[in-house]
Design a protein around this motif. Structure first.
Motif, mmCIF file in Angstrom:
data_model
loop_
_atom_site.group_PDB
_atom_site.id
_atom_site.type_symbol
_atom_site.label_atom_id
_atom_site.label_comp_id
_atom_site.label_asym_id
_atom_site.label_seq_id
_atom_site.Cartn_x
_atom_site.Cartn_y
_atom_site.Cartn_z
ATOM 1 N N SER A 76 -4.133 -1.205 -4.127
ATOM 2 C CA SER A 76 -4.690 0.124 -4.790
ATOM 3 C C SER A 76 -4.040 1.500 -3.476
ATOM 4 O O SER A 76 -4.974 2.386 -3.132
ATOM 5 N N GLY A 77 -3.356 0.540 -2.016
ATOM 6 C CA GLY A 77 -2.982 1.557 -1.243
ATOM 7 C C GLY A 77 -3.830 1.040 -0.118
ATOM 8 O O GLY A 77 -4.420 1.998 1.130
ATOM 9 N N VAL A 78 -4.835 0.384 -0.397
ATOM 10 C CA VAL A 78 -4.977 0.159 1.182
ATOM 11 C C VAL A 78 -4.593 -0.983 2.354
ATOM 12 O O VAL A 78 -4.472 -2.581 1.822
ATOM 13 N N SER A 79 -4.088 -0.305 3.592
ATOM 14 C CA SER A 79 -3.254 -1.739 4.793
ATOM 15 C C SER A 79 -4.655 -2.726 4.738
ATOM 16 O O SER A 79 -5.031 -2.096 5.137
ATOM 17 N N TYR A 118 1.217 -1.784 -0.291
ATOM 18 C CA TYR A 118 0.320 0.197 0.162
ATOM 19 C C TYR A 118 0.280 1.057 -0.454
ATOM 20 O O TYR A 118 0.697 2.433 -0.292
ATOM 21 N N GLU A 168 -4.850 -4.014 -2.054
ATOM 22 C CA GLU A 168 -3.024 -3.609 -0.671
ATOM 23 C C GLU A 168 -2.548 -2.922 -2.343
ATOM 24 O O GLU A 168 -2.268 -2.312 -1.682
ATOM 25 N N GLY A 172 -12.233 0.733 2.270
ATOM 26 C CA GLY A 172 -11.296 0.323 2.230
ATOM 27 C C GLY A 172 -11.613 -1.185 3.343
ATOM 28 O O GLY A 172 -11.033 -2.026 3.090
ATOM 29 N N THR A 181 -4.573 6.276 -2.265
ATOM 30 C CA THR A 181 -3.375 7.067 -1.290
ATOM 31 C C THR A 181 -3.674 8.498 -1.205
ATOM 32 O O THR A 181 -4.448 8.995 -1.435
ATOM 33 N N SER A 236 -4.462 5.668 -9.350
ATOM 34 C CA SER A 236 -3.186 5.946 -8.988
ATOM 35 C C SER A 236 -2.283 6.572 -8.933
ATOM 36 O O SER A 236 -1.419 7.125 -8.060
#
Lengths: 235, 326
Positions: free
Chosen positions: B189-192, A71, B187, B175, A103, A151
């Motif tokens: 895509s930027g989701v923890s 991430y 993950e 998320g 993000t 993104s």
């Protein structure tokens, strides 16, 4: 821009990659060709941070990625379009795209990026309130690419974008990839359809049994005897 | 139904529920309604983690139980009950996060079994350390006000649903659902995944803990280990699935259905009612994975379809004032 230096990757005890080195320069389309199970998907997953190298390092604009979670890697500007699309099935097209801009860096630009994605794929705007599972295969692939573009990537990793699609749709997807590349986004492309990939790629790597066994420009690859017989159906 | 009409219907329902104790003079009905509100809270809090985040938690009773312990202790030592309930929720969150860190390393069925194991360990430990009944002191019993418990339960149930609504419609909620749909894609895509699972767990356990506080406030006497029993988990789980897992209204509808039918069956067939619910649960999972909420939307669709298929009535018969006169 992207440098993989001698990476080894394991799935539990099973070694999938042996000392893989490759690079992508800014603005390039680079293709990875090789048969099923050669390790192409693993290479992309490792760059995206979903698998971790046991040895070697991956650098993106000089920053080491091998310890970073997936991430955080997205936020640096690497987006993965996974094999089999992996959409958020029960969510709408719009929600899938919003998740692409999850993000910090991309969120501020969300509306502008979405406008661009809708320009590239007008169909996604029409279907924005439909859930992802109700889309056709080609539309799902568009959404997967659209989600990755949200993104704001500098490098797009595409894993088998033509898999299971009708020939006309495949042509359209490849056109879109070129269009995205012309916008300055570098592309690392894994593709079964080696011919189509090599025609568009500046450079290509051949992957066999978890190792990089060849590297040349796309045009030279098309004429290469081994590549012709193994991946281009001998034509 | 449009959003405004839904809001209006919800407000009307809450008003009716709020004046109910004033018109109904029967304690048994107030007690039944209390159980419904408590079940809404427990099921909705389970739904946050189990439904929206997709993490099937079989240890929900542990958070509920910890809430009862904390609230009962604080309340008996002189803390105002609402403060005690709040602290109960917070302690449940801390407890849940300590458990969550290691158990979230497990995926799917392993997570479910891991949480069940932890909850059972906690239950047995509480049973061994505190093998006694906790009873309200006599001065508490003298001042016991059932209606007050009713309103506390109503407010908590409404709050739980509201917070769930707010959470799942937020960016964090997006998320959380992404993690459920595809952890890797999330993950990438930027989701923890871990962070979002822990947020869902924290909110889920907070309301379970406060519900435990409510239980401590409500019951005159019980064994300390009683609220740790696995049936609290499975009630919440079954209510959620019967109503509609991963939906906002599902646990509410499910709780009203479940508690009513359970009470009715418990009177008519005593302990055999557990078999009936086992059967209902299996039928829902196999035939109607979306629960009662899905059944409702399917019915609506059939009604809409039959209306469309019906031949258009002659213009004269159209009811006045509907704007359909042409």
């Amino acid at each position: 821009m992207l440098e993989c230096e001698g990476i080894d990757v394991f799935y539990d005890d099973l070694q999938a990659l042996w000392g893989v080195s490759l690079s992508v320069e800014a603005g390039e389309i680079v293709a990875l060709i090789g048969s099923n199970g050669a390790g192409k998907t693993t290479i992309l997953r490792t760059i995206a941070g979903l698998s971790k190298p046991a040895k070697g390092d991956i650098k993106f604009d000089g920053v080491s990625l091998s310890k970073k979670p997936a991430y955080d890697i997205v936020d640096l500007g690497i987006a993965l379009v996974p094999e089999g699309r992996k959409l958020f099935g029960s969510m709408t097209v719009l929600e899938n795209l919003e998740l692409g801009a999850f993000t910090g860096r991309a969120r501020g630009e969300k509306n502008a990026t979405m406008k661009w994605v809708y320009e590239v794929f007008p169909l996604l705007e029409e279907r924005r309130n439909q859930t992802a599972v109700t889309l056709s295969g080609g539309q799902q692939q568009m959404l997967a690419i659209g989600r990755a573009l949200m993104s704001q990537p500098k490098l797009l990793l595409l894993d088998e974008p033509s898999l299971g699609l009708a020939p006309l749709v495949v042509q359209m997807i490849f056109d879109v990839i070129e269009q995205i590349n012309q916008r300055g986004v570098s592309v690392l492309l894994v593709e079964q359809n080696a011919h189509a990939a090599l025609e568009r790629a500046a450079r290509a790597y051949v992957v066999e049994n978890g190792r990089v066994v060849g590297h040349d420009t796309g045009q030279n690859m098309l004429r290469h005897e081994h590549v012709k017989s193994a991946y281009l159906g001998g034509v | 139904m449009s959003f405004n009409r839904k809001l209006l219907a919800t407000a009307a329902l809450i008003v009716i529920l709020a004046i109910l104790p004033l018109v109904v003079g029967r304690d048994d009905i107030i007690n039944l309604m209390f159980m419904m509100f408590l079940s809404v809270t427990l099921a909705q809090s389970w739904n946050i983690l189990g439904g929206y985040a997709g993490q099937v938690n079989l240890g929900h009773a542990a958070f509920f139980g910890v809430g009862t312990l904390v609230a009962r202790y604080l309340w008996f030592s002189g803390t105002p009950i609402y403060v005690a309930m709040l602290v109960a929720g917070l302690v449940a969150v801390i407890f849940a996060l300590i458990i969550g860190m290691p158990t979230f390393r497990l995926r799917g069925a392993y997570f479910a079994i891991g949480t069940l194991g932890v909850a059972e360990t906690v239950r047995i430990t509480v049973g061994n350390v505190l093998p006694i009944v906790t009873a309200l002191p006599s001065n508490f019993i003298v001042n016991y006000d059932l209606n007050l418990r009713y309103y506390a339960a109503l407010v908590l149930a409404v709050l739980t649903v509201l917070v769930t609504y707010w959470l799942v419609n937020s960016r964090t909620g997006l998320g959380i659902v992404a993690v459920r749909e595809d952890e890797d894609a999330g993950e990438a895509s930027g989701v923890s995944a871990l962070k979002h699972k822990l947020i869902a767990l924290a909110v889920s356990s907070f309301f379970a803990g406060v519900a435990g506080g409510l239980f401590a406030f409500y019951h005159v006497s019980y064994y300390y280990q009683f609220p740790f029993a696995p049936n609290w988990t499975f009630d919440a789980l079954m209510i959620t699935y019967i109503g509609g897992v991963g939906t906002l209204i599902g646990p509410v509808v499910g709780a009203f259905f479940y508690v009513t039918v359970r009470e009715w069956l418990a009177v008519s067939i005593v302990d055999a009612h557990l078999f009936v619910f086992g059967a209902i649960f299996i039928c829902v999972v196999l035939l109607l994975p979306g629960g009662l909420v899905e059944a409702w939307t399917k019915m609506q669709r059939v009604r809409l379809l039959s209306r469309l298929l019906r031949p258009t009535p002659p213009v004269k018969s159209v009811v006045k004032g509907r704007g359909e006169q042409t």
